[in-house]
Design a protein around this motif. Structure first.
Motif, PDB file in Angstrom:
ATOM      1  N   LYS A 299       5.651  30.942  -9.993  1.00 32.88           N
ATOM      2  CA  LYS A 299       5.927  29.749 -10.785  1.00 32.88           C
ATOM      3  C   LYS A 299       4.648  28.971 -11.068  1.00 32.88           C
ATOM      4  O   LYS A 299       3.644  29.136 -10.375  1.00 32.88           O
ATOM      5  N   GLN A 300       4.716  28.118 -12.080  1.00 32.45           N
ATOM      6  CA  GLN A 300       3.570  27.274 -12.399  1.00 32.45           C
ATOM      7  C   GLN A 300       3.452  26.142 -11.392  1.00 32.45           C
ATOM      8  O   GLN A 300       4.438  25.713 -10.796  1.00 32.45           O
ATOM      9  N   ARG A 301       2.232  25.661 -11.240  1.00 36.51           N
ATOM     10  CA  ARG A 301       2.020  24.517 -10.367  1.00 36.51           C
ATOM     11  C   ARG A 301       2.678  23.294 -10.993  1.00 36.51           C
ATOM     12  O   ARG A 301       2.571  23.071 -12.199  1.00 36.51           O
ATOM     13  N   GLU A 302       3.365  22.496 -10.173  1.00 34.95           N
ATOM     14  CA  GLU A 302       4.053  21.312 -10.680  1.00 34.95           C
ATOM     15  C   GLU A 302       3.653  20.083  -9.870  1.00 34.95           C
ATOM     16  O   GLU A 302       3.379  20.158  -8.674  1.00 34.95           O
ATOM     17  N   LEU A 303       3.639  18.949 -10.555  1.00 34.02           N
ATOM     18  CA  LEU A 303       3.343  17.663  -9.927  1.00 34.02           C
ATOM     19  C   LEU A 303       4.649  17.116  -9.363  1.00 34.02           C
ATOM     20  O   LEU A 303       5.603  16.917 -10.113  1.00 34.02           O
ATOM     21  N   VAL A 304       4.701  16.855  -8.061  1.00 33.07           N
ATOM     22  CA  VAL A 304       5.951  16.387  -7.455  1.00 33.07           C
ATOM     23  C   VAL A 304       5.910  14.916  -7.078  1.00 33.07           C
ATOM     24  O   VAL A 304       6.960  14.297  -6.934  1.00 33.07           O
ATOM     25  N   ALA A 305       4.723  14.353  -6.907  1.00 32.35           N
ATOM     26  CA  ALA A 305       4.634  12.937  -6.540  1.00 32.35           C
ATOM     27  C   ALA A 305       3.270  12.409  -6.918  1.00 32.35           C
ATOM     28  O   ALA A 305       2.281  13.135  -6.843  1.00 32.35           O
TER      29      ALA A 305
ATOM     30  N   SER B  67      13.358  16.605  -8.497  1.00 31.27           N
ATOM     31  CA  SER B  67      13.711  17.572  -7.461  1.00 31.27           C
ATOM     32  C   SER B  67      13.408  17.083  -6.046  1.00 31.27           C
ATOM     33  O   SER B  67      13.957  17.616  -5.075  1.00 31.27           O
ATOM     34  N   VAL B  68      12.538  16.069  -5.914  1.00 31.66           N
ATOM     35  CA  VAL B  68      12.164  15.590  -4.582  1.00 31.66           C
ATOM     36  C   VAL B  68      12.493  14.123  -4.373  1.00 31.66           C
ATOM     37  O   VAL B  68      12.319  13.604  -3.260  1.00 31.66           O
ATOM     38  N   LYS B  69      12.970  13.462  -5.415  1.00 29.30           N
ATOM     39  CA  LYS B  69      13.243  12.028  -5.323  1.00 29.30           C
ATOM     40  C   LYS B  69      14.266  11.752  -4.220  1.00 29.30           C
ATOM     41  O   LYS B  69      15.287  12.428  -4.112  1.00 29.30           O
ATOM     42  N   GLY B  70      13.960  10.763  -3.393  1.00 32.26           N
ATOM     43  CA  GLY B  70      14.841  10.412  -2.291  1.00 32.26           C
ATOM     44  C   GLY B  70      14.570  11.177  -1.012  1.00 32.26           C
ATOM     45  O   GLY B  70      15.092  10.830   0.050  1.00 32.26           O
ATOM     46  N   ARG B  71      13.767  12.245  -1.096  1.00 28.66           N
ATOM     47  CA  ARG B  71      13.453  13.052   0.088  1.00 28.66           C
ATOM     48  C   ARG B  71      11.962  12.997   0.450  1.00 28.66           C
ATOM     49  O   ARG B  71      11.622  13.086   1.623  1.00 28.66           O
TER      50      ARG B  71
ATOM     51  N   GLY C 152      14.695  19.981   7.922  1.00 27.91           N
ATOM     52  CA  GLY C 152      13.590  19.471   8.725  1.00 27.91           C
ATOM     53  C   GLY C 152      12.615  18.623   7.931  1.00 27.91           C
ATOM     54  O   GLY C 152      12.804  18.372   6.735  1.00 27.91           O
ATOM     55  N   SER C 153      11.552  18.195   8.609  1.00 30.15           N
ATOM     56  CA  SER C 153      10.565  17.306   8.010  1.00 30.15           C
ATOM     57  C   SER C 153       9.149  17.801   8.283  1.00 30.15           C
ATOM     58  O   SER C 153       8.912  18.479   9.290  1.00 30.15           O
ATOM     59  N   LEU C 154       8.258  17.471   7.391  1.00 34.84           N
ATOM     60  CA  LEU C 154       6.826  17.708   7.556  1.00 34.84           C
ATOM     61  C   LEU C 154       6.074  16.548   6.922  1.00 34.84           C
ATOM     62  O   LEU C 154       6.569  15.911   5.981  1.00 34.84           O
ATOM     63  N   ARG C 155       4.874  16.317   7.423  1.00 40.68           N
ATOM     64  CA  ARG C 155       3.985  15.323   6.815  1.00 40.68           C
ATOM     65  C   ARG C 155       2.682  15.999   6.454  1.00 40.68           C
ATOM     66  O   ARG C 155       1.962  16.489   7.339  1.00 40.68           O
ATOM     67  N   LEU C 156       2.386  16.021   5.174  1.00 41.58           N
ATOM     68  CA  LEU C 156       1.151  16.606   4.685  1.00 41.58           C
ATOM     69  C   LEU C 156       0.082  15.532   4.556  1.00 41.58           C
ATOM     70  O   LEU C 156       0.381  14.372   4.255  1.00 41.58           O
ATOM     71  N   SER C 157      -1.155  15.941   4.758  1.00 37.22           N
ATOM     72  CA  SER C 157      -2.298  15.056   4.580  1.00 37.22           C
ATOM     73  C   SER C 157      -3.306  15.709   3.652  1.00 37.22           C
ATOM     74  O   SER C 157      -3.442  16.938   3.633  1.00 37.22           O
TER      75      SER C 157
ATOM     76  N   ASP D 154      14.380  16.234   4.823  1.00 36.82           N
ATOM     77  CA  ASP D 154      15.511  17.018   4.303  1.00 36.82           C
ATOM     78  C   ASP D 154      15.005  18.203   3.467  1.00 36.82           C
ATOM     79  O   ASP D 154      15.449  18.413   2.328  1.00 36.82           O
ATOM     80  N   LEU D 155      14.106  18.943   4.031  1.00 41.84           N
ATOM     81  CA  LEU D 155      13.496  20.050   3.290  1.00 41.84           C
ATOM     82  C   LEU D 155      14.507  21.143   2.981  1.00 41.84           C
ATOM     83  O   LEU D 155      15.420  21.418   3.784  1.00 41.84           O
ATOM     84  N   LYS D 156      14.322  21.759   1.830  1.00 44.06           N
ATOM     85  CA  LYS D 156      15.210  22.812   1.342  1.00 44.06           C
ATOM     86  C   LYS D 156      14.396  24.080   1.112  1.00 44.06           C
ATOM     87  O   LYS D 156      13.174  24.004   0.891  1.00 44.06           O
TER      88      LYS D 156
END
Length: 121
Positions: free
Chosen positions: A43-49, A61-65, A16-21, A83-85
């Motif tokens: 887990k530690q906080r990670e920068l994804v984008a 881990s999120v590239k392309g999605r 599925g998909s979500l849009r965060l603001s 394409d959430l996992k």
């Protein structure tokens, strides 16, 4: 003092998909690079984008999605997640990364409350 307010999370099935603001208070928003981070339980906080002007970078881990974007007129940064996992399950936060490293260095501002994303069938 800058305040960060994240929204848009929820429960979604795999694929599925979500849009965060993330709304950022103050008039200085346009001068800063912005990033989306996430922290999964244990887990530690990670920068994804991150986005700086029109340049974007993503964790492998999120590239392309995932797609990060910003609207400087609205002081808002977005994260479109497709394409959430199940491994994307985490609390998602925005902030301004202060370094060009994969972790983004220390965040510029105090953290907001985040928004919970749960990917499960």
């Amino acid at each position: 003092q800058v305040q960060l307010v994240e929204s848009g999370g929820g429960l979604v099935q795999p694929g599925g998909s979500l849009r965060l603001s993330c709304a950022v208070s103050g008039s200085i928003f346009r001068f800063y690079a912005m990033g989306w981070y996430r922290q999964a339980p244990g887990k530690q906080r990670e920068l994804v984008a991150r986005i700086s002007s029109s340049v974007t970078q993503y964790a492998d881990s999120v590239k392309g999605r995932f797609t990060i974007s910003r609207d400087d007129a609205k002081n808002t940064v977005y994260l479109q997640m497709n394409d959430l996992k199940p491994e994307d399950t985490a609390v998602y936060y925005c902030n301004s990364p202060t370094a060009g490293t994969p972790t983004g260095g220390s965040p510029m501002w105090a953290w907001g409350q985040g928004t919970q994303v749960t990917v499960s069938s």
